[in-house]
Scaffold this motif. Structure first.
Motif, mmCIF file in Angstrom:
data_model
loop_
_atom_site.group_PDB
_atom_site.id
_atom_site.type_symbol
_atom_site.label_atom_id
_atom_site.label_comp_id
_atom_site.label_asym_id
_atom_site.label_seq_id
_atom_site.Cartn_x
_atom_site.Cartn_y
_atom_site.Cartn_z
ATOM 1 N N ASN A 161 45.288 40.932 44.604
ATOM 2 C CA ASN A 161 44.213 41.581 45.348
ATOM 3 C C ASN A 161 43.190 40.580 45.865
ATOM 4 O O ASN A 161 43.060 39.474 45.333
ATOM 5 C CB ASN A 161 43.510 42.628 44.474
ATOM 6 C CG ASN A 161 44.428 43.775 44.108
ATOM 7 O OD1 ASN A 161 45.199 44.244 44.940
ATOM 8 N ND2 ASN A 161 44.362 44.218 42.862
ATOM 9 N N GLY A 207 39.038 40.458 47.664
ATOM 10 C CA GLY A 207 37.802 41.207 47.896
ATOM 11 C C GLY A 207 36.876 40.434 48.803
ATOM 12 O O GLY A 207 36.951 39.198 48.885
ATOM 13 N N SER A 236 29.805 44.945 48.010
ATOM 14 C CA SER A 236 31.255 44.793 48.130
ATOM 15 C C SER A 236 31.916 46.124 47.805
ATOM 16 O O SER A 236 31.343 46.966 47.113
ATOM 17 C CB SER A 236 31.762 43.706 47.161
ATOM 18 O OG SER A 236 33.178 43.620 47.202
ATOM 19 N N ASN A 277 34.455 46.069 46.035
ATOM 20 C CA ASN A 277 35.093 45.725 44.773
ATOM 21 C C ASN A 277 34.014 45.463 43.715
ATOM 22 O O ASN A 277 33.226 44.531 43.837
ATOM 23 C CB ASN A 277 35.990 44.500 44.944
ATOM 24 C CG ASN A 277 36.871 44.257 43.740
ATOM 25 O OD1 ASN A 277 36.390 43.928 42.666
ATOM 26 N ND2 ASN A 277 38.173 44.433 43.910
#
Length: 227
Positions: A112, A114, A172, A174
């Motif tokens: 992942n 971000g 963000s 995330n």
């Protein structure tokens, strides 16, 4: 008699000048903006310093090379987020101290990535909760992490996390990335304390639309996110 008066007045006058200068210096230091680089985690693969945020979406999308990159998933997603960010600065210009925005891309976990956004807001006129509500809508909840609050909102149909450090507001999609930024803000070490980075940062041109910083060691490890 006059000599005694002068002897007393001059030291008082000098002390008053010193106190005035000290007070002015204190106010100037208190009002100096913190550089958002103070909170950006050092594992960033790419950092963009955008110097005219409200115009950046239109400027990038007018370039053929940028449009050719939109078939890359992360770039396409980033482009949509930049549209929202440009609109944010256009519609809330009075909340920000300037048009500068730092955008940093970070690897999170094995697969992942971000994006962390950070800028300076006017915390002398705007309380943080009020600023967040104006920028991102109603605060749904908040939690404390490492002595700082993380606020959660629903923005453009997506969950967004926001926090701040002095006059730096950062956000963000995330939550882990916000927690990482908070840990950096509470540390004595950040990108600006790294001599190599700081020396490069001092050479940038603020008249450019974008200043690009690339962490090649981190980027090589994260090449699979650009697919």
């Amino acid at each position: 008699m006059i000599k005694k008066i002068i002897t007393v007045v001059i030291p008082i006058f000098l002390i008053s000048i010193i106190l005035f200068i000290s007070y002015e210096s204190y106010n100037q230091a208190k009002n100096t903006s913190k550089n958002p680089l103070n909170i950006i985690p050092a594992n960033a693969s790419i950092i963009l310093k955008i110097n005219n945020t409200k115009a950046i979406y239109n400027e990038l999308n007018s370039k053929k090379i940028w449009n050719n990159l939109l078939n890359i998933n992360i770039i396409d997603s980033l482009n949509n987020q930049l549209k929202n960010t440009s609109d944010l600065f256009v519609n809330n210009e009075n909340l920000f101290l300037n048009q500068t925005l730092y955008l940093s891309i970070h690897r999170i976990g094995a697969d992942n990535t971000g994006v962390l956004y950070s800028s300076n807001f006017d915390n002398t006129k705007n309380e943080i909760k009020s600023a967040i509500t104006k920028l991102f809508g109603k605060i749904q909840s908040s939690i404390k992490y490492d002595k700082q609050l993380i606020y959660k909102t629903e923005y453009k149909k997506s969950t967004l996390y926001i926090s701040h450090y002095q006059d730096i507001i950062f956000y963000s999609y995330n939550k882990i990335l916000i927690e990482d930024a908070i840990r950096v803000s509470n540390s004595s070490e950040n990108l600006l304390t790294v001599n190599e980075f700081n020396n490069i940062f001092k050479t940038i041109s603020n008249s450019a639309s974008i200043n690009l910083f690339i962490n090649y060691n981190s980027l090589i490890q994260h090449l699979n996110i650009f697919s």
